[in-house]
Design an enzyme around this catalytic site. Structure first.
Site, short mmCIF file in Angstrom:
data_model
loop_
_atom_site.label_atom_id
_atom_site.label_comp_id
_atom_site.label_asym_id
_atom_site.label_seq_id
_atom_site.Cartn_x
_atom_site.Cartn_y
_atom_site.Cartn_z
N ASP A 191 3.70 -4.64 -7.44
CA ASP A 191 3.45 -5.15 -8.79
C ASP A 191 3.43 -6.68 -8.77
O ASP A 191 3.74 -7.30 -7.74
CB ASP A 191 4.54 -4.62 -9.72
CG ASP A 191 3.98 -4.21 -11.07
OD1 ASP A 191 3.10 -4.94 -11.58
OD2 ASP A 191 4.41 -3.18 -11.60
N TRP A 257 -3.23 -5.63 -12.32
CA TRP A 257 -3.84 -5.27 -13.61
C TRP A 257 -5.17 -5.98 -13.89
O TRP A 257 -5.46 -6.36 -15.03
CB TRP A 257 -2.87 -5.57 -14.77
CG TRP A 257 -1.43 -5.55 -14.42
CD1 TRP A 257 -0.62 -4.46 -14.39
CD2 TRP A 257 -0.61 -6.68 -14.05
NE1 TRP A 257 0.64 -4.83 -14.02
CE2 TRP A 257 0.68 -6.19 -13.81
CE3 TRP A 257 -0.84 -8.05 -13.90
CZ2 TRP A 257 1.73 -7.00 -13.42
CZ3 TRP A 257 0.19 -8.87 -13.51
CH2 TRP A 257 1.46 -8.34 -13.28
N GLY A 258 -5.98 -6.19 -12.86
CA GLY A 258 -7.29 -6.82 -13.08
C GLY A 258 -7.22 -8.32 -13.28
O GLY A 258 -8.23 -8.95 -13.59
N ALA A 260 -6.33 -12.41 -11.96
CA ALA A 260 -6.54 -13.23 -10.75
C ALA A 260 -7.87 -12.90 -10.04
O ALA A 260 -7.99 -13.08 -8.84
CB ALA A 260 -5.36 -13.10 -9.77
N ASP A 278 -1.56 -1.41 -18.28
CA ASP A 278 -1.12 -0.02 -18.18
C ASP A 278 -1.87 0.92 -19.13
O ASP A 278 -2.16 0.58 -20.27
CB ASP A 278 0.37 0.08 -18.51
CG ASP A 278 1.22 -0.60 -17.47
OD1 ASP A 278 0.67 -1.31 -16.61
OD2 ASP A 278 2.45 -0.45 -17.52
C1 GAL Z 1 3.86 -2.52 -14.67
C2 GAL Z 1 2.92 -1.56 -13.97
C3 GAL Z 1 3.33 -0.15 -14.30
C4 GAL Z 1 4.77 0.07 -13.90
C5 GAL Z 1 5.66 -0.99 -14.55
C6 GAL Z 1 7.08 -0.90 -14.04
O1 GAL Z 1 3.52 -3.83 -14.33
O2 GAL Z 1 1.61 -1.82 -14.36
O3 GAL Z 1 2.46 0.77 -13.67
O4 GAL Z 1 4.87 0.01 -12.50
O5 GAL Z 1 5.19 -2.28 -14.28
O6 GAL Z 1 7.92 -1.79 -14.71
#
Ligand code: GAL
Length: 641
Positions: A191, A257-258, A260, A278
């Site tokens: 992440d 998340w797309g 950068a 998400d």
């Molecule tokens: C977000 C991620 C989610 C989950 C979450 C955990 O950044 O997109 O899929 O992993 O963090 O806190």
């Protein structure tokens, strides 16, 4: 970091202004090789289960094992769902004496070893013994998403500021060695919250809970994002994964998340990459996440997949009362060659839901060996038609009703690239019913319904395939986008974690102007000097595409500046290389010039590169078209063309 990042961007920009030709020539020089990331084990889209959508941070060993047991007992493992992935919430702290990560053993009792340390090895051994694989989760920054955004507080890491630094930052090699060589994991999701939200303005930085890390990612501004620094960190993780997995059996999932501009580079860095924020269990969010990947078919290929986020089948708008929506979700993710990662407490799943997740026909579409992400053959905000060429030459086709009203939908032979005067057999994947049509056929789709068929007919191009049918053979090495721009074509859904408190969902995933199958880069139909092309590749000038050409003897296309070009930016030259050697090139072509044929026998070349060069001083990108671009089986002499 942010400041240094901005300076380095300015320096790079100055350099580019000073010598545009040199920079361009380097980028576009043929390499003669496939430059996508080939590490890891992701020839097919990964399948499995992840704790997040089911339990968020309230994850524990019992819950993980319970879902793993259902996966085995229900036959889902047999169907391909093998990776059991733990998400955020597993970590207690980092032991500052030796830097070793400590597991929250009250939640994962088997992790507590007799010597007082913790290890996930007992759990991964157990999963492996069940015939499954095991996945872990970390963050590329110093801190986790829960810490950064303050969710899941009871399960956030504990201890001093330093002990709470559980992310990979500064510990990449040590942590990857621990997770893979020592604990035996097979999969990691990395992440990016710690490099996005831990700036001096974070309230928990201000109150001293966490150390500031100047954000490398500014989600709302690509200019304020330090793309090279983000790439460097993810590349370091990739190197560590190779080092600590000598057998290469790992999966590397990027989760920024797309942001950068990751769509333009992830294919050279990892196995999968999230294309959006998400998913959430409601229809608008499905549309949003689907859209973030749906026009990116050329950026996915075996080894590197677009990831519109995990499945939410089982919950909210996709629960047992909403099986039409659940079926659409499963069908669309299958068509997109998206990872199929279940996000449901499978103890709650009924037979119908398990059957949907394990649907043989859909899983086969998703896991098809050709690895072609579906291409949009018809595209509106109301109905979309997606077509995915399968390895056996048949086509999966999905008719998707995005709206809450019933819709009449016509499917044409041309959309399938099949001839209009011969029968086309259709097998309906929901009913298994067989039918046949010639030319076109119509269906009524219920609100939110997706119909999926396997179509078989006589191909328009009998002796080969159009490139836009084979996005899985293409790696976009450079797409000609000089200044990344946010893609405005993505459904703007309410983000449930903010509700309507914010300014709403504004465009913020770069990718506008990227390479497209059967579409000009900004979404128009392909057209050169007034001649429309139903099939081809649309891309900007200043681009280089790599194409796996094994099994084919000849490349052909008709090329030119696309009519969607809004300003003079030419002339451009199209170049075709086979295994690094120039095979053919066009003249310098101006906007408005008739389409020019460009073809060559490949002479056994296994890798073709399609380069579109800008002229000396022609520093602007213009949309260009590789019209009817195709690979065919016979060389010119044999086919007489
Ligand atoms: C977000 C991620 C989610 C989950 C979450 C955990 O950044 O997109 O899929 O992993 O963090 O806190």
């Amino acid at each position: 970091m942010m400041r240094a990042g901005r300076f380095s961007r300015v320096a790079a920009l100055l350099a580019a202004v000073a010598m545009p030709q040199a920079a361009q020539a380097d980028d576009l020089a043929p390499t003669g090789r496939w430059t996508a990331y080939e590490g890891g084990n992701a020839d097919l889209p990964p399948m499995g289960w992840n704790s997040w959508n089911a339990f968020y941070q309230d994850v524990d060993e019992e819950k993980v094992l319970a879902s793993a047991e259902v996966i085995v007992a229900s036959g889902l493992a047999q169907a391909g769902y093998r990776s059991i992935n733990i998400d955020d919430g597993w970590w207690l702290k980092r032991d500052t004496a030796d830097g070793r990560m400590v597991i929250r053993a009250d939640k994962f009792p088997s992790a507590a070893l007799a010597d007082g340390t913790t290890s996930f090895r007992p759990l991964t051994d157990r999963l492996h013994a069940m015939g499954l694989k095991a996945g872990i989760y970390s963050d590329i920054g110093r801190n986790s998403c829960g810490q950064t955004f303050g969710h899941g507080n009871p399960n956030n890491p504990q201890g001093t500021v330093a002990e709470r630094e559980v992310g990979l930052y500064g510990h990449i090699d040590q942590d990857i060695a621990l997770y893979f060589a020592d604990w035996g994991f097979d999969y990691i999701k990395v992440d990016g919250c710690g490099i996005r939200g831990m700036g001096a303005d974070n309230p928990n930085v201000q109150n001293g809970t966490y150390r500031a890390l100047d954000p490398l990612i500014d989600f709302n501004s690509i200019a304020r994002t330090d793309v090279p620094a983000v790439k460097a960190l993810f590349s370091e993780v990739g190197d560590a994964l190779l080092r600590h997995n000598p057998d290469g059996d790992f999966t590397y999932s990027l989760c920024i998340w797309g942001s950068a501009d990751v769509r333009s580079w992830f294919g050279s860095y990892g196995n999968l990459s999230r294309t959006s924020e998400d998913i959430a269990p409601y229809w608008g969010r499905l549309l949003h996440n689907f859209d973030s990947a749906a026009r990116r078919a050329l950026y996915a290929q075996p080894g590197n997949w677009n990831d519109p986020d995990m499945l939410f089948v089982g919950t909210g708008d996709f629960d047992a009362e909403h099986m039409t929506e659940a079926r659409s979700h499963m069908a669309l993710w299958s068509m997109l060659s998206a990872p199929l990662i279940i996000g449901f407490d499978l103890r709650q799943a009924n037979e119908e839901q398990l059957a949907l997740l394990g649907h043989q026909g859909l899983v086969a579409i998703n896991q098809d060996a050709a690895g072609n992400q579906a291409v949009l053959a018809y595209d509106t905000d109301e109905v979309q038609t997606l077509v995915k060429l399968l390895a056996d030459g048949t086509k999966a086709v999905a008719l998707f009703n995005r709206t809450a009203q019933p819709k009449e939908v016509t499917l044409t032979a041309e959309q399938l690239k099949l001839v209009a005067d011969a029968p086309i057999a259709l097998r309906n994947l929901w009913t298994d019913g067989q039918s046949s049509f010639t030319g076109e056929t119509a269906f009524t789709l219920a609100p939110h319904e997706t119909l999926v068929f396997i179509a078989d007919g006589r191909r328009e191009l009998e002796e080969g395939f159009y490139l836009s049918e084979m996005p899985g053979r293409i790696h976009v090495a450079h797409d000609g986008v000089d200044v990344p721009q946010f893609d405005p074509q993505i459904h703007r859904a309410i983000t449930p974690w903010q509700n309507t408190r914010s300014i709403g969902e504004r465009p913020r995933y770069t990718g506008w102007g990227g390479a497209r199958a059967d579409s000009a880069p900004y979404g128009q139909g392909l057209s050169i000097a007034g001649q429309a092309f139903a099939t081809g590749i649309g891309v900007l000038s200043g681009s280089r595409l790599e194409l796996r050409s094994e099994g084919f003897a000849r490349f052909s296309a008709v090329v030119g500046i696309d009519d969607s070009a809004t300003e003079a930016g030419g002339p451009v030259r199209f170049e075709l290389y086979g295994d690094g050697t120039l095979l053919a090139q066009s003249d310098w072509l101006e906007a408005g010039m008739a389409p020019a044929p460009l073809a060559a026998d490949l002479g056994g070349a296994r890798l073709v590169e399609l380069v579109v060069r800008r002229s000396e001083g022609g520093d602007r990108a213009v949309p260009v078209t590789w019209g009817e671009a195709a690979l065919t089986r016979q060389p010119a002499q044999a086919s007489g063309s």
